[in-house]
Design an enzyme around this catalytic site. Structure first.
Site, PDB file in Angstrom:
ATOM      1  N   ALA A  62       2.013   9.512  -9.707  1.00 18.18           N
ATOM      2  CA  ALA A  62       2.781  10.145  -9.011  1.00 18.18           C
ATOM      3  C   ALA A  62       4.329   9.259  -9.030  1.00 18.18           C
ATOM      4  CB  ALA A  62       2.596  10.190  -7.659  1.00 18.18           C
ATOM      5  N   HIS A  94      -1.368   0.512  -0.981  1.00 20.41           N
ATOM      6  CA  HIS A  94      -0.720   1.229  -2.122  1.00 20.41           C
ATOM      7  C   HIS A  94      -0.450   2.689  -2.028  1.00 20.41           C
ATOM      8  CE1 HIS A  94       0.201   1.754  -6.344  1.00 20.41           C
ATOM      9  NE2 HIS A  94      -0.689   2.820  -6.702  1.00 20.41           N
TER      10      HIS A  94
END
Length: 155
Positions: A62, A94
């Site tokens: 991503a 994260h």
């Protein structure tokens, strides 16, 4: 053109027949991403976008989506872009970093280039949530890209 209290209004236009659409898809969480892509491409085709007027670029994850989108947006070849991916929450911070930076990058590119980008990147707590949303979100992203490209042509 409809009006609300005598204010002219541009109607949504989902005619994709003349549009060129670029798609950037993450390969991380591939099963979910392929589900997003299947729904997105089906929606694009349903609304008249020719497969020859679509281009798919895949990226590792991503966080790499915005860079590929930026390159596509700056090429002048596309009326709109679609970002597809899935960020599923884990046990660390994260998730927040990836989700926030990816979304900020997409928004910045859209505003900096004037090319509309439909954000079809799922950010979910579980794989189950992602798989249950992928078909709807993928289709919505395709339709959003068409609608926004047509809107900007009228403004």
């Amino acid at each position: 053109m409809a009006s609300y209290d005598n204010i002219p209004e541009l109607e949504p236009n989902l005619d994709g027949g003349a549009l060129h659409i670029g798609i950037v898809m993450s390969r991380f969480n591939m099963d979910i991403c392929e589900g997003l892509l299947a729904a997105c491409s089906a929606a694009l085709i349903k609304h008249g976008v020719k497969t020859g007027n679509m281009l798919l670029a895949t990226v590792p994850g991503a966080l790499e989506i915005p860079l590929a989108l930026r390159k596509m947006a700056m090429s002048g070849k596309f009326d709109a872009l679609v970002a597809l991916g899935a960020v599923v929450r884990g046990d660390t911070y994260h998730f927040e970093v990836v989700s926030n930076e990816m979304a900020n990058g997409i928004a910045r590119i859209q505003l900096d280039t004037g090319v509309p980008i439909a954000n079809g990147v799922l950010t979910t707590d579980t794989d189950h949530q992602a798989t249950s949303r992928m078909s709807v979100k993928g289709a919505e992203a395709g339709e959003c890209a068409i609608e926004m490209a047509n809107l900007l042509k009228q403004l």
